[in-house]
Design a protein around this motif. Sequence first.
Motif, PDB file in Angstrom:
ATOM      1  N   SER A  16       0.146   0.001 -12.407  1.00  0.00           N
ATOM      2  CA  SER A  16      -0.011  -0.272 -10.976  1.00  0.00           C
ATOM      3  C   SER A  16      -1.478  -0.264 -10.558  1.00  0.00           C
ATOM      4  O   SER A  16      -1.903  -1.085  -9.736  1.00  0.00           O
ATOM      5  CB  SER A  16       0.782   0.746 -10.155  1.00  0.00           C
ATOM      6  OG  SER A  16       0.380   2.071 -10.458  1.00  0.00           O
ATOM      7  N   THR A  17      -2.279   0.628 -11.144  1.00  0.00           N
ATOM      8  CA  THR A  17      -3.691   0.721 -10.765  1.00  0.00           C
ATOM      9  C   THR A  17      -4.509  -0.451 -11.289  1.00  0.00           C
ATOM     10  O   THR A  17      -5.551  -0.792 -10.725  1.00  0.00           O
ATOM     11  CB  THR A  17      -4.284   2.051 -11.274  1.00  0.00           C
ATOM     12  OG1 THR A  17      -3.518   3.135 -10.742  1.00  0.00           O
ATOM     13  CG2 THR A  17      -5.734   2.222 -10.840  1.00  0.00           C
ATOM     14  N   TYR A  65       2.345   1.692  -3.453  1.00  0.00           N
ATOM     15  CA  TYR A  65       1.324   2.175  -4.399  1.00  0.00           C
ATOM     16  C   TYR A  65       1.059   3.664  -4.195  1.00  0.00           C
ATOM     17  O   TYR A  65       0.942   4.419  -5.172  1.00  0.00           O
ATOM     18  CB  TYR A  65       0.042   1.367  -4.216  1.00  0.00           C
ATOM     19  CG  TYR A  65      -1.069   1.772  -5.149  1.00  0.00           C
ATOM     20  CD1 TYR A  65      -0.880   1.813  -6.522  1.00  0.00           C
ATOM     21  CD2 TYR A  65      -2.329   2.114  -4.649  1.00  0.00           C
ATOM     22  CE1 TYR A  65      -1.899   2.177  -7.382  1.00  0.00           C
ATOM     23  CE2 TYR A  65      -3.359   2.479  -5.500  1.00  0.00           C
ATOM     24  CZ  TYR A  65      -3.146   2.506  -6.861  1.00  0.00           C
ATOM     25  OH  TYR A  65      -4.157   2.876  -7.708  1.00  0.00           O
ATOM     26  N   ALA A  66       0.992   4.089  -2.945  1.00  0.00           N
ATOM     27  CA  ALA A  66       0.773   5.511  -2.659  1.00  0.00           C
ATOM     28  C   ALA A  66       1.932   6.353  -3.190  1.00  0.00           C
ATOM     29  O   ALA A  66       1.717   7.430  -3.776  1.00  0.00           O
ATOM     30  CB  ALA A  66       0.607   5.724  -1.158  1.00  0.00           C
ATOM     31  N   ILE A  67       3.153   5.873  -3.011  1.00  0.00           N
ATOM     32  CA  ILE A  67       4.324   6.590  -3.524  1.00  0.00           C
ATOM     33  C   ILE A  67       4.283   6.652  -5.052  1.00  0.00           C
ATOM     34  O   ILE A  67       4.583   7.687  -5.658  1.00  0.00           O
ATOM     35  CB  ILE A  67       5.620   5.913  -3.046  1.00  0.00           C
ATOM     36  CG1 ILE A  67       5.765   6.058  -1.532  1.00  0.00           C
ATOM     37  CG2 ILE A  67       6.839   6.502  -3.752  1.00  0.00           C
ATOM     38  CD1 ILE A  67       6.902   5.227  -0.938  1.00  0.00           C
ATOM     39  N   VAL A  80       1.627   6.492  -7.079  1.00  0.00           N
ATOM     40  CA  VAL A  80       0.573   7.408  -7.543  1.00  0.00           C
ATOM     41  C   VAL A  80       0.970   8.864  -7.310  1.00  0.00           C
ATOM     42  O   VAL A  80       0.888   9.705  -8.214  1.00  0.00           O
ATOM     43  CB  VAL A  80      -0.763   7.090  -6.832  1.00  0.00           C
ATOM     44  CG1 VAL A  80      -1.804   8.156  -7.139  1.00  0.00           C
ATOM     45  CG2 VAL A  80      -1.274   5.716  -7.258  1.00  0.00           C
ATOM     46  N   LEU A  81       1.429   9.169  -6.100  1.00  0.00           N
ATOM     47  CA  LEU A  81       1.817  10.536  -5.777  1.00  0.00           C
ATOM     48  C   LEU A  81       2.997  10.993  -6.624  1.00  0.00           C
ATOM     49  O   LEU A  81       2.995  12.110  -7.173  1.00  0.00           O
ATOM     50  CB  LEU A  81       2.165  10.627  -4.293  1.00  0.00           C
ATOM     51  CG  LEU A  81       2.605  12.010  -3.785  1.00  0.00           C
ATOM     52  CD1 LEU A  81       1.483  13.024  -3.961  1.00  0.00           C
ATOM     53  CD2 LEU A  81       3.025  11.928  -2.319  1.00  0.00           C
ATOM     54  N   PRO A  94      -5.265  -2.183  -6.550  1.00  0.00           N
ATOM     55  CA  PRO A  94      -6.531  -2.088  -5.808  1.00  0.00           C
ATOM     56  C   PRO A  94      -7.175  -3.450  -5.561  1.00  0.00           C
ATOM     57  O   PRO A  94      -7.636  -3.732  -4.451  1.00  0.00           O
ATOM     58  CB  PRO A  94      -7.397  -1.199  -6.715  1.00  0.00           C
ATOM     59  CG  PRO A  94      -6.413  -0.341  -7.429  1.00  0.00           C
ATOM     60  CD  PRO A  94      -5.239  -1.239  -7.691  1.00  0.00           C
ATOM     61  N   CYS A 117       0.838  -1.209   0.000  1.00  0.00           N
ATOM     62  CA  CYS A 117       0.000   0.000   0.000  1.00  0.00           C
ATOM     63  C   CYS A 117       0.872   1.257   0.000  1.00  0.00           C
ATOM     64  O   CYS A 117       0.573   2.226  -0.717  1.00  0.00           O
ATOM     65  CB  CYS A 117      -0.925  -0.013   1.211  1.00  0.00           C
ATOM     66  SG  CYS A 117      -2.070   1.381   1.275  1.00  0.00           S
ATOM     67  N   ALA A 118       1.946   1.241   0.780  1.00  0.00           N
ATOM     68  CA  ALA A 118       2.851   2.396   0.829  1.00  0.00           C
ATOM     69  C   ALA A 118       3.514   2.617  -0.532  1.00  0.00           C
ATOM     70  O   ALA A 118       3.629   3.754  -1.004  1.00  0.00           O
ATOM     71  CB  ALA A 118       3.903   2.183   1.913  1.00  0.00           C
TER      72      ALA A 118
END
Length: 332
Positions: free
Chosen positions: A94-95, A55-57, A59-60, A99, A52-53
């Motif tokens: 990644s998306t 993926y957040a990195i 996307v951001l 998810p 999750c971390a």
Amino acid sequence: MQEKPLCIRVGHLLPYSMSDSNTTDFTNPSTFILLGIPGLEATHLWISIPFCAMYAIAVLGNFTILFIVKREPSLHEPMFYFLCMLAITDLVMSTSTLPKMLSIFWLNSREISFSACLTQMYFIHCFSEMESGILVAMAFDRYMAICNPLRYSMTLTNSVVAKIGLAVVLRNGILALPYPFLARQWPYCRTNIIPHSYCVHIAVVKLACGDIRISSYYGLFDLFSVIGMDVFLIAVSYTLILRAIFHLPTKNARLKTFGTCISHLCAISALYIPDFFSSFTQRFGQNVPLHLRVLIATVYLLVPPVLHPIIYGLRTKQIRGRLLQLFSRKET
């Protein structure tokens, strides 16, 4: 004499249960069951935290690249256009997997429809190879900037960059089509359980009860013809680049020029090394534990989207400067 299992085309769903998933009268499912990382189900929640971390990195970081290039007119150049293409590809790749993967880890939501599975399969193969094509375009950009700097602006016009991007999309969009079409035609009469965290082609077709050699051969053909050709073109580009660098008069000039290629070389390593390792362990790594093979394949999808914005954000002076400006404005 033992009866042969009944195999029909996809379209009928049998009620899923672990007790009857391996029986010989299993017919083609309309849904599959993704196990996540087999053998590590008890640690899915803990595994999901770094995923999750990451993926957040991803996307951001990639949205930040797109935002900065769009807002800064001085970055409206071929290299940064290719970088935006790479960021979009990373976001889609990644998306298309994370998810659903996180829903498995957090909510135990393992079911995926057959159509959704094939769609995910297509996006994975299409956009992972699209990244490779964009890296070839970026290698050509570095070749022109170093070996033919006087012709750079005349050769890599906006129109040419758009045509290169379109060619990459069409090439990989077409070459990825056989994966879901081949997977759809095979009869599935053993189980609807995919021992993986997403619908990768080889993991799905291994569930078929027919002869899947065509799928396996096409996967190898695609790997060597597309990725192999891209690696060859990149190698040729960097052979010419290095030859031009070695002809520069001073050591400082050579180091400075080579430094403009470091980000691209790191991006190449972030994509190809995990890609080849994952592909070969999936096909030939029977002695590698299943949970390790799945973990490697899962991490592979996240490594390039996470590392690319970090590499270019830290190594590219224009992007780094623009980021510092944004943060300094917020502080004031």
